[in-house]
Scaffold this active site. Structure first.
Site, mmCIF file in Angstrom:
data_model
loop_
_atom_site.group_PDB
_atom_site.id
_atom_site.type_symbol
_atom_site.label_atom_id
_atom_site.label_comp_id
_atom_site.label_asym_id
_atom_site.label_seq_id
_atom_site.Cartn_x
_atom_site.Cartn_y
_atom_site.Cartn_z
ATOM 1 N N ASP A 138 29.593 21.822 24.037
ATOM 2 C CA ASP A 138 28.988 23.147 24.212
ATOM 3 C C ASP A 138 27.831 23.308 23.239
ATOM 4 O O ASP A 138 26.787 23.881 23.564
ATOM 5 C CB ASP A 138 30.013 24.252 23.925
ATOM 6 C CG ASP A 138 31.064 24.319 25.014
ATOM 7 O OD1 ASP A 138 30.944 23.541 25.984
ATOM 8 O OD2 ASP A 138 31.996 25.131 24.883
ATOM 9 N N PHE A 167 24.848 21.467 24.404
ATOM 10 C CA PHE A 167 24.303 22.153 25.577
ATOM 11 C C PHE A 167 23.460 23.352 25.122
ATOM 12 O O PHE A 167 22.320 23.532 25.541
ATOM 13 C CB PHE A 167 25.437 22.613 26.508
ATOM 14 C CG PHE A 167 24.943 23.342 27.723
ATOM 15 C CD1 PHE A 167 24.624 22.640 28.881
ATOM 16 C CD2 PHE A 167 24.769 24.721 27.715
ATOM 17 C CE1 PHE A 167 24.133 23.297 30.008
ATOM 18 C CE2 PHE A 167 24.284 25.384 28.826
ATOM 19 C CZ PHE A 167 23.976 24.667 29.976
ATOM 20 N N ASP A 168 24.048 24.158 24.236
ATOM 21 C CA ASP A 168 23.332 25.350 23.768
ATOM 22 C C ASP A 168 22.029 24.971 23.072
ATOM 23 O O ASP A 168 21.023 25.663 23.198
ATOM 24 C CB ASP A 168 24.209 26.156 22.801
ATOM 25 C CG ASP A 168 25.334 26.854 23.549
ATOM 26 O OD1 ASP A 168 25.233 26.970 24.787
ATOM 27 O OD2 ASP A 168 26.311 27.258 22.902
ATOM 28 N N SER A 203 34.519 40.353 59.443
ATOM 29 C CA SER A 203 35.775 40.056 58.753
ATOM 30 C C SER A 203 36.637 39.216 59.689
ATOM 31 O O SER A 203 36.231 38.881 60.803
ATOM 32 C CB SER A 203 36.469 41.337 58.340
ATOM 33 O OG SER A 203 36.683 42.108 59.472
ATOM 34 N N LEU A 204 37.822 38.882 59.238
ATOM 35 C CA LEU A 204 38.707 38.030 60.033
ATOM 36 C C LEU A 204 39.880 38.851 60.539
ATOM 37 O O LEU A 204 40.320 39.788 59.875
ATOM 38 C CB LEU A 204 39.257 36.896 59.156
ATOM 39 C CG LEU A 204 38.244 35.890 58.639
ATOM 40 C CD1 LEU A 204 38.886 35.003 57.575
ATOM 41 C CD2 LEU A 204 37.724 35.029 59.788
ATOM 42 N N GLU A 254 42.080 26.666 54.965
ATOM 43 C CA GLU A 254 41.518 26.912 53.630
ATOM 44 C C GLU A 254 42.306 28.016 52.961
ATOM 45 O O GLU A 254 42.977 28.788 53.639
ATOM 46 C CB GLU A 254 40.069 27.405 53.762
ATOM 47 C CG GLU A 254 39.150 26.401 54.384
ATOM 48 C CD GLU A 254 37.808 27.021 54.780
ATOM 49 O OE1 GLU A 254 37.525 28.171 54.387
ATOM 50 O OE2 GLU A 254 37.065 26.341 55.489
ATOM 51 N N LYS A 281 42.580 31.626 51.307
ATOM 52 C CA LYS A 281 41.829 32.877 51.419
ATOM 53 C C LYS A 281 41.728 33.458 50.011
ATOM 54 O O LYS A 281 42.714 33.916 49.428
ATOM 55 C CB LYS A 281 42.546 33.846 52.355
ATOM 56 C CG LYS A 281 41.757 35.106 52.626
ATOM 57 C CD LYS A 281 42.398 35.924 53.735
ATOM 58 C CE LYS A 281 41.532 37.082 54.167
ATOM 59 N NZ LYS A 281 41.191 37.994 53.090
ATOM 60 N N ASP A 290 40.811 35.903 47.057
ATOM 61 C CA ASP A 290 40.841 37.361 47.003
ATOM 62 C C ASP A 290 39.850 37.885 45.966
ATOM 63 O O ASP A 290 40.215 38.251 44.856
ATOM 64 C CB ASP A 290 42.271 37.804 46.664
ATOM 65 C CG ASP A 290 42.476 39.281 46.919
ATOM 66 O OD1 ASP A 290 41.602 39.910 47.542
ATOM 67 O OD2 ASP A 290 43.517 39.810 46.492
ATOM 68 N N GLU A 343 33.163 33.473 48.130
ATOM 69 C CA GLU A 343 33.871 34.543 47.437
ATOM 70 C C GLU A 343 33.583 34.464 45.945
ATOM 71 O O GLU A 343 33.669 33.392 45.351
ATOM 72 C CB GLU A 343 35.375 34.321 47.693
ATOM 73 C CG GLU A 343 36.211 35.549 47.621
ATOM 74 C CD GLU A 343 36.128 36.418 48.879
ATOM 75 O OE1 GLU A 343 35.351 36.098 49.812
ATOM 76 O OE2 GLU A 343 36.826 37.444 48.893
ATOM 77 N N TYR A 349 31.525 28.894 53.971
ATOM 78 C CA TYR A 349 31.004 29.128 55.320
ATOM 79 C C TYR A 349 29.489 28.981 55.297
ATOM 80 O O TYR A 349 28.810 29.713 54.576
ATOM 81 C CB TYR A 349 31.410 30.545 55.762
ATOM 82 C CG TYR A 349 31.013 30.966 57.153
ATOM 83 C CD1 TYR A 349 30.937 30.062 58.199
ATOM 84 C CD2 TYR A 349 30.750 32.316 57.419
ATOM 85 C CE1 TYR A 349 30.594 30.480 59.476
ATOM 86 C CE2 TYR A 349 30.411 32.744 58.690
ATOM 87 C CZ TYR A 349 30.337 31.818 59.718
ATOM 88 O OH TYR A 349 30.008 32.234 60.978
ATOM 89 N N LYS A 391 40.203 27.845 60.657
ATOM 90 C CA LYS A 391 38.918 27.846 61.368
ATOM 91 C C LYS A 391 38.863 26.663 62.319
ATOM 92 O O LYS A 391 39.267 25.553 61.932
ATOM 93 C CB LYS A 391 37.752 27.711 60.376
ATOM 94 C CG LYS A 391 37.643 28.853 59.408
ATOM 95 C CD LYS A 391 36.601 28.566 58.341
ATOM 96 C CE LYS A 391 36.623 29.697 57.327
ATOM 97 N NZ LYS A 391 35.818 29.404 56.142
ATOM 98 N N LYS A 410 48.016 36.182 56.147
ATOM 99 C CA LYS A 410 48.183 36.792 54.828
ATOM 100 C C LYS A 410 49.557 36.464 54.268
ATOM 101 O O LYS A 410 50.564 36.602 54.967
ATOM 102 C CB LYS A 410 48.046 38.310 54.941
ATOM 103 C CG LYS A 410 46.695 38.754 55.490
ATOM 104 C CD LYS A 410 45.682 38.916 54.415
ATOM 105 C CE LYS A 410 45.816 40.263 53.822
ATOM 106 N NZ LYS A 410 44.629 40.933 53.426
ATOM 107 N N CYS A 444 49.735 70.493 31.506
ATOM 108 C CA CYS A 444 49.980 69.288 30.706
ATOM 109 C C CYS A 444 51.427 69.256 30.211
ATOM 110 O O CYS A 444 51.889 70.229 29.599
ATOM 111 C CB CYS A 444 49.010 69.269 29.529
ATOM 112 S SG CYS A 444 49.332 67.903 28.402
ATOM 113 N N CYS A 486 51.272 69.671 26.174
ATOM 114 C CA CYS A 486 50.784 70.849 25.444
ATOM 115 C C CYS A 486 50.694 72.095 26.305
ATOM 116 O O CYS A 486 50.365 73.168 25.814
ATOM 117 C CB CYS A 486 49.433 70.551 24.807
ATOM 118 S SG CYS A 486 48.085 70.495 26.002
ATOM 119 N N CYS A 531 43.929 66.584 30.916
ATOM 120 C CA CYS A 531 44.287 67.708 30.058
ATOM 121 C C CYS A 531 43.051 67.970 29.203
ATOM 122 O O CYS A 531 42.590 67.083 28.488
ATOM 123 C CB CYS A 531 45.467 67.347 29.166
ATOM 124 S SG CYS A 531 45.658 68.536 27.824
ATOM 125 N N CYS A 566 46.172 68.587 21.944
ATOM 126 C CA CYS A 566 47.236 67.965 22.722
ATOM 127 C C CYS A 566 47.745 66.734 21.957
ATOM 128 O O CYS A 566 46.966 65.813 21.682
ATOM 129 C CB CYS A 566 46.672 67.587 24.091
ATOM 130 S SG CYS A 566 47.862 66.789 25.159
#
Ligand code: IVH
Length: 677
Positions: A29, A32-33, A78-79, A108, A110, A112, A167, A220, A282, A306, A400, A403, A418, A424
């Site tokens: 790292d 790289f930096d 959508s599917l 594949e 799915k 989320d 995604e 896709y 698919k 799902k 509340c 209080c 509140c 409170c």
């Protein structure tokens, strides 16, 4: 020089790919930096070779503008969802009948997260657009460029123009960390990584997006000249161009293959670093896909299966209400204990009044509890068939529970609050806990239990009382010996030296987190100036928006706040930026007009503004022929660059600038020659 810049860019792109796509870095790292900084320096010195797809452009920009709406060239559909093997079989049969020939399915995961459409032209990422309403979405290119697993420039043999969709995800580990930070800052938590990913993608400041470490899987491809007729092969090609494609992609020749895939991933997905909520099937051949076509909403050649969220049924005994540190009231369902995904669940979040109303909850109801992508289980429905005796309807409370104040609901917000901020108990105690916390006043010995104890014994009524605490009074309390008492006193005495910006953060003004407090402190310098700042003056500060400005003004318009601040002043807390930081540090910059542009790593823009003034310089807003130089951070806008170039105004990097005013030795490889003016 152009050659050197280009070759550094190529080298860094390869390292990004190795690290983020292949998970097999071949460089540390640190190195790289170092290379990235070297490239940044060269690009700063040679704005004529600016490239919007350079690896340096992944750090984000702080431009604050709404997103442009862009129409999708192909709608983002959508599917259809299925929930059982039977429905998957129905899909398979439908496809078989419609095609009347052999076909393969690709299975594949799915993912989320939040979907994205990327357009590449001549191997360069030109646009990233969210799904939006399916027809048009938001252009979030600047934010997407910060995602390291998305290539900005492709490796060989790609079509001249194509779109690829996928995604954007926030890995669980990043999500947990982010929520921990948000909890500490009293910010609302994200319910799941999906919300966190889409919320992050919609942020106006891509520097923050860059810090959130999003990831992306692509699944896709669309375009006129795709490499082959097979979806699975096209994904392989995309992988070779530099995209992150899931390893969990299988070509299935039979329904049994599909079921095996489902069974395997139903349990194995729990070991993945990102959230998934099903699988996608698919048809592999693009020609067959075309023959099957689309319905109005979704393709006939694909379907989602799902995964079942783990569910249980149990009894709702009552609803109680918790008042948080900010006064937000959260309804919590008390349930008969039930086993769910390996844990015993006794309580579930009900979120807000609207959710209670839409569930039509009655005490004693049998309810379905689910642990989906959420961390806290939630009630998804009432089992109406099991409702024999109907209990009282659950009504959101009006006052509340702590209080008694009448609750308020801010327009456009789901939560009830509140309003009794200073009276409170949980809000007062919460304010105290925040005040003493490490990043605020850093006072030891005052954990939440001790604060509660002192509060109950009326030794602490508000945060200023901390500075009145006497050792004998403390030592007399059970659980607190003499040693702890002395420790508390020593520690609050030491806190009188805590710098103003942290005192401001410690006050707990709504929306004034650590960074905002710093910006306000450096912009106004003293609490008195901040107190009397107008709305316009507040929003003129970098990154201070209307919501923060309103909150600051509301805080200072309450005389109790002023009283509190006066007391804190008397106890000797720092109420202005330290003398040292305010005193002119020198006159190295005297007579110079300096423009600040871009983002910085060592100080904020406001700090640089102060530093310029302390050194006798003047900070000006726009580039003109009179500008002495531009203090150029990363990701400076191309317009400003062009203007600077045409007027012959020099760019000075952060390190060069610090070296110039004598706070940092210039590093030889950064090319500061000392002959800038
Ligand atoms: S294909 C025309 N593949 O699920 C269909 N979608 O309801 C294009 N998703 O909006 C989508 N993983 O956000 C496809 N492997 C995958 C996916 C996937 C997640 C999401 C995507 C889409 C939604 C469909």
């Amino acid at each position: 020089m152009q050659h050197k810049i280009e070759s550094l860019r190529r080298e860094l792109e390869q390292h990004n790919y190795n690290y983020y796509v292949l998970s097999a870095p071949t460089i540390s790292d640190f190195d790289f930096d170092k290379k990235l900084r070297e490239l940044q320096e060269l690009e700063n010195q040679h704005p004529e070779f600016f490239d919007p797809n350079s690896p340096t452009q992944r750090v984000g920009s702080d431009s604050v503008s709404g997103f442009e709406q862009v129409a999708h060239s192909y709608p983002m559909l959508s599917l259809g969802n299925t929930y059982s093997e039977g429905e998957v079989q129905d899909f398979y049969e439908r496809v078989r009948k419609a095609l009347n020939e052999d076909f393969e399915l690709v299975c594949e995961l799915k993912y989320d997260g939040t979907s994205i459409s990327l357009t590449y032209e001549n191997g360069l990422l030109v646009r990233a657009v969210t799904r939006g309403d399916g027809e048009k979405g938001d252009d979030v290119t600047a934010n997407v460029k910060t995602i390291r697993s998305i290539p900005l420039r492709l490796q060989a043999n790609f079509p001249a123009k194509f779109e690829i969709r996928g995604e954007i995800l926030m890995p669980w580990a990043v999500f947990d960390e982010l929520n921990k930070e948000r909890e500490a800052q009293e910010e609302q938590l994200f319910a799941n990584p999906r919300n966190a990913a889409s919320g992050t993608l919609k942020l106006q400041n891509s520097t923050i997006v860059a810090q959130r470490k999003l990831d992306a899987y692509l699944y896709y491809m669309l375009g006129e000249n795709l490499p082959t007729d097979l979806h699975s092969e096209n994904l392989k090609a995309a992988h070779s161009w530099g995209f992150k494609i899931s390893d969990a992609t299988r070509v299935c020749k039979s329904l049994q293959d599909v079921f095996d895939f489902i069974t395997y991933w139903d349990t194995e997905r729990k070991n993945l670093p990102v959230a998934t909520d099903g699988i996608v099937l698919k048809v592999n051949s693009l020609l067959q896909q075309k023959n099957l076509g689309f319905t109005a909403k979704s393709p006939r050649w694909a379907i989602a299966y799902k995964f079942q969220a783990e569910k249980a049924v149990t009894r709702l005994n009552s609803v109680s209400y918790q008042v948080g540190r900010t006064g937000a009231v959260t309804p919590v369902a008390n349930l008969d204990p039930v086993q769910l995904s390996g844990t015993t669940v006794k309580r579930a979040s009900l979120h807000n009044a609207d959710i209670i109303a839409s569930l039509d909850l009655h005490n004693g109801d049998m309810v379905f509890v689910e642990k989906g992508g959420e961390i806290i289980p939630k009630i998804t429905a009432v089992d109406f068939d099991a409702r024999l005796l109907i209990g009282d309807k659950v009504q959101f409370i009006k006052s509340c529970p702590e209080c008694g104040s009448t609750l308020i609901r801010i327009e456009g917000e789901a939560a009830h609050y509140c309003p009794n901020e200073n009276g409170c108990p949980p809000q007062i105690k919460g304010k105290m806990e925040h005040f003493v916390s490490r990043k605020a006043m850093n006072i030891d010995g005052l954990g939440s239990e001790t604060i509660a104890l002192l509060f109950e014994n009326e030794l602490l009524k508000d945060i200023a009382d901390i500075y009145e605490l006497k050792v004998p009074d403390l030592a007399r309390l059970e659980r607190l010996g003499n040693k702890s008492a002395v420790n508390i006193k020593t520690s609050y005495e030491a806190s009188k030296e805590v710098p103003f910006e942290r005192v401001l953060f410690a006050l707990g003004i709504r929306f004034v987190g650590e960074t905002v407090a710093k910006k306000l402190a450096f912009a106004f310098k003293t609490i008195e100036k901040l107190e009397t700042a107008t709305f316009e003056e507040l929003i003129a500060v970098d990154e201070i928006g209307e919501r923060i400005a309103q909150s600051v003004q509301k805080y200072f318009s309450d005389e109790r706040s002023i009283e509190l601040i006066n007391r804190l002043k008397q106890y000797g807390l720092q109420m202005q930026v330290s003398e040292e930081k305010l005193q002119p540090a020198g006159n190295t910059l005297s007579g110079l007009s300096i423009v600040i542009s871009g983002t910085f790593s060592k100080h904020s823009r406001d700090e640089y503004k102060t530093i310029i003034e302390q050194n006798g310089g003047k900070n000006v807003g726009s580039v003109s022929a009179k500008t002495s130089f531009i203090l150029a951070g990363e990701n400076m806008g191309p317009e400003k660059l062009k203007k600077a170039e045409s007027l012959g105004v020099k760019l000075v990097t952060e390190n060069e600038f610090l070296a110039m005013i004598g706070t940092e030795k210039p590093k030889p490889q950064q090319g500061f020659t000392g002959t800038l003016f």
